[in-house]
Design an enzyme around this catalytic site. Structure first.
Site, short mmCIF file in Angstrom:
data_model
loop_
_atom_site.label_atom_id
_atom_site.label_comp_id
_atom_site.label_asym_id
_atom_site.label_seq_id
_atom_site.Cartn_x
_atom_site.Cartn_y
_atom_site.Cartn_z
N GLY A 60 0.82 -1.21 0.00
CA GLY A 60 0.00 0.00 0.00
C GLY A 60 0.85 1.25 0.00
O GLY A 60 2.00 1.22 0.47
N GLN A 65 3.04 9.89 1.23
CA GLN A 65 4.34 9.23 1.32
C GLN A 65 5.26 9.61 0.17
O GLN A 65 6.46 9.43 0.25
CB GLN A 65 4.16 7.70 1.37
N CYS A 105 5.77 -0.43 7.06
CA CYS A 105 5.42 0.75 6.26
C CYS A 105 6.62 1.13 5.41
O CYS A 105 7.75 1.11 5.88
CB CYS A 105 5.05 1.89 7.21
N LEU A 106 6.36 1.47 4.15
CA LEU A 106 7.47 1.86 3.27
C LEU A 106 8.16 3.13 3.76
O LEU A 106 9.31 3.37 3.43
CB LEU A 106 6.96 2.06 1.83
N HIS A 147 -4.51 1.66 7.65
CA HIS A 147 -3.14 2.18 7.71
C HIS A 147 -2.96 3.32 6.69
O HIS A 147 -2.40 4.37 7.01
CB HIS A 147 -2.18 1.02 7.43
N GLU A 148 -3.45 3.11 5.47
CA GLU A 148 -3.26 4.11 4.41
C GLU A 148 -4.11 5.36 4.66
O GLU A 148 -3.67 6.48 4.39
CB GLU A 148 -3.57 3.52 3.03
N HIS A 151 -2.39 7.59 6.94
CA HIS A 151 -1.36 8.41 6.27
C HIS A 151 -1.97 9.72 5.76
O HIS A 151 -1.36 10.78 5.88
CB HIS A 151 -0.77 7.68 5.06
ZN ZN Z 1 2.57 3.20 5.59
#
Ligand code: ZN
Length: 181
Positions: A60, A65, A105-106, A147-148, A151
């Site tokens: 995701g 991000q 998480c990226l 989660h997204e 963000h």
């Molecule tokens: Zn993330």
């Protein structure tokens, strides 16, 4: 334009990998604003975000991000990366139960922590054609959607863990990304 330039342009169009911001970058804390019109730029952003997510690899990615404060999320939780989902202006309209799931998480590389979230969610969003849809999600997809959307509100999964653990991750990443420069 030279042939080389054209080729470069074509590659750029289809394979633009975007830079992913890393915790504790303050730009990750900015709240994203609603997408008011689905322009060519928004479509390109969605494509580039999918490429960037698959390349990372991750399941995701939220526009914040990649330093774009728009409410746009891409997700693919399939094993073979065959089910890309694009959510524009996503909103959770129903939540049920509770479940603990290990998240990564990226924007927070190599950190995995247990986070408790709703077990199942119903999400409402627009697709790339501006058509509204609703989706029921459970398991990894439910976790990922929550989660997204966090963000988009400037929230990270490390906000749910202890201060001590968060500080440890912060120190490690500050050091890691300073060394890379
Ligand atoms: Zn993330």
């Amino acid at each position: 334009m030279t042939r080389f330039g054209q080729l470069f342009n074509l590659l750029g169009l289809f394979m633009a990998l975007l830079e992913i911001l890393h915790f504790p970058d303050q730009r990750l804390r900015k709240k994203a604003t609603a997408v008011t019109e689905i322009t060519a730029k928004i479509r390109q952003l969605a494509e580039d975000m999918l490429e960037t997510m698959y390349d990372a690899p991750g399941v995701g990615l939220a526009a914040n991000q990649v330093n774009v404060q728009k409410r746009l999320v891409v997700i693919d939780v399939s094993e073979d990366k065959s089910s890309p989902l694009i959510f524009i202006n996503p909103e959770i309209i129903n939540k049920q139960g509770e479940r603990e799931h290990e998240e990564g998480c990226l924007s927070v590389p190599e950190a995995y922590e247990l986070v408790t979230r709703a077990d199942t969610v119903r999400v409402k969003a627009l697709d790339l054609d501006g058509v509204a849809f609703e989706l029921d999600a459970d398991e990894l997809l439910a976790t990922c959607i929550q989660h997204e959307i966090d963000h988009l509100d400037g929230k990270l999964f490390v906000d749910y863990i202890s201060n001590l653990k968060r500080q440890r991750i912060k120190k490690r990443l500050e050091k890691q990304f300073k060394q890379q420069r």
